[in-house]
Design an enzyme around this catalytic site. Structure first.
Site, PDB file in Angstrom:
ATOM      1  N   HIS A   1       4.932  37.468   8.703  1.00  0.00           N
ATOM      2  CA  HIS A   1       3.900  36.570   9.234  1.00  0.00           C
ATOM      3  C   HIS A   1       2.665  36.710   8.334  1.00  0.00           C
ATOM      4  O   HIS A   1       2.434  37.782   7.769  1.00  0.00           O
ATOM      5  CB  HIS A   1       3.583  37.053  10.658  1.00  0.00           C
TER       6      HIS A   1
ATOM      7  N   GLN B   1       7.123  40.432  18.100  1.00  0.00           N
ATOM      8  CA  GLN B   1       8.209  39.718  18.797  1.00  0.00           C
ATOM      9  C   GLN B   1       9.216  40.667  19.436  1.00  0.00           C
ATOM     10  O   GLN B   1      10.316  40.237  19.814  1.00  0.00           O
ATOM     11  CB  GLN B   1       8.938  38.794  17.802  1.00  0.00           C
TER      12      GLN B   1
END
Ligand SMILES: Cc1ncc(COP(=O)(O)O)c(C=O)c1O
Length: 405
Positions: free
Chosen positions: A122, A202
């Site tokens: 990310h 996540q």
């Protein structure tokens, strides 16, 4: 504990909301999950009846607030299996946690030192390291892309050099859903004296995370991806390392003694928590983690894994659908795809007209999208409150959407 989806859904007020005259099908959990009623209630309770700043007041409300805040920290410590509360830093979220480490660590890096990332990161696990490199002359290295995730163990072994200081990688990919072989990667790094940071944004609804088992030096996650409020997150840091790092931000609450000439800093964890923290957010986060613990994350995973398999099987047969899959040992609830001839944003916009919320775009992983040679993907990200009926509705809707292209 058996997991009843219908019962579980009742705990999320937003699932009762109608969108465009129909029930909301919320498939954008990778961005933010909906908020659990216990987390909402805890925030309200504090904001309505318990307000007071922490660590400073002589009055009883402040003492009570401090106790609640510090017991939230202990709860996070227990949840993560950290050694002591001083290893748990409250931040605004994953992004701030990584920035904290990258800023505080700058002084430990020299020109030519190396930082290694995976190709799936990310932006929040790329840009802070790029900035560190710009400040220090260190060098960013990226493991070569492969769909076969077990290969990252060998490619990491090959990439590490005597100059590598830190390896930073995600636990589960927010774009493709796969799990990285985190234990093996940490082990390799440890054997070479290299520090590790795991981006767990996540992970917490997919598996029981124990930093003591992982052996990593840093682990971070965000409250808003685990049924909890915005603006609160966690940095776990190994005590011995945190102790050696200078503060990230400075000001009130993080000091021991201030004169105009000089300042000495507070002990951990306050040294890294300048200013008034998000007190009610921390309490909301603790309430959400309690929910996860009580329900059993393995029950969430079983349910989501089943739905994900159903969705993938259907999409594999869906005409003109290109799926972006990896071979890995495990997955979170993320599925990425594109429809032939359709821009992902157009697919997302049309799905929204039918009350289906997905994410379309680069998912803050532009370098990965470049590697896959796509402008972006349509991303379905499932949570434990999603159902087979919603998957069916989504697939029917996608058939209608496809007619537009
Ligand atoms: C894998 C991953 N890392 C980092 C982040 C950044 O999290 P936050 O925006 O809460 O700081 C996200 C959020 O999308 C993510 O999915």
């Amino acid at each position: 504990v058996s997991f009843e989806v219908a019962e579980f859904r009742k705990k999320f007020p937003q699932l009762q909301v109608q969108l465009q005259g129909q029930s909301l099908v919320y498939f954008d959990n990778g961005a933010s999950t909906l908020k659990h009623q216990d987390a909402i209630a805890r925030v309200h309770q504090y904001d309505r009846f318990e307000v007071s700043n922490v660590h400073r007041g002589a009055h009883s409300l402040s003492r009570k607030g401090t106790e609640s805040f510090e017991s939230a920290r202990s709860q996070v410590r227990e949840f993560l299996g950290a050694k002591d509360d001083q290893e748990i830093i409250f931040t605004r979220g994953t992004t701030e946690s990584i920035n904290l480490v990258a800023h505080s660590m700058s002084s430990m890096f020299q020109a030519g030192d190396e930082i290694v990332l995976s190709p799936f990161e990310h932006h929040s696990n790329i840009v802070p390291w790029q900035e560190l490199c710009r400040r220090t002359g260190s060098v960013l290295k990226v493991l070569p892309y492969s769909k076969n995730i077990s290969e990252y163990v060998t490619s990491l072994e090959k990439t590490l050099s005597p100059k590598t200081r830190l390896v930073s990688f995600l636990h589960f990919s927010n774009s493709l859903g796969h799990r990285m072989p985190v234990e093996k990667m940490v082990q390799i790094c440890k054997s070479q004296g290299v520090m590790t940071l795991i981006d767990g944004a996540q992970a917490l609804l997919t598996e029981k995370v124990r930093v003591s088992d992982l052996g990593c030096d840093f682990y971070c996650f965000s409250g808003h991806k685990v049924f909890a409020p915005y603006g609160i997150g966690i940095l776990y840091g190994r005590h011995e390392i945190l102790q050696t790092l200078p503060p990230y931000q400075t000001g009130g609450s993080m000091i021991d003694r201030v004169t105009f000439a000089e300042t000495s800093y507070a002990d951990l964890p306050q040294k890294f928590e300048a200013g008034t923290p998000n007190i009610s957010g921390a309490l909301g986060l603790a309430a959400a983690l309690k929910v996860i613990e009580t329900d059993g994350v393995e029950n969430y995973h079983k349910h989501v894994h089943h739905l994900r398999q159903e969705l993938i099987t259907a999409l594999q047969e869906f005409p003109g659908c290109e799926l972006y899959l990896c071979e890995a040992e495990d997955y979170c609830g993320v599925v990425s795809f594109n429809l032939k001839g359709a821009h992902p944003s157009d697919v997302g916009t049309l799905l929204d007209k039918y009350g289906v919320a997905v994410r379309a775009g680069h998912h803050c992983t532009q370098p990965l999208m470049d590697t896959l040679q796509v402008p972006g993907t349509v991303r379905v990200s499932l949570a434990p409150y999603n159902t087979q009926d919603e998957i069916n509705y989504f697939l029917n809707t996608l058939s209608k959407v496809k007619e537009f292209f």
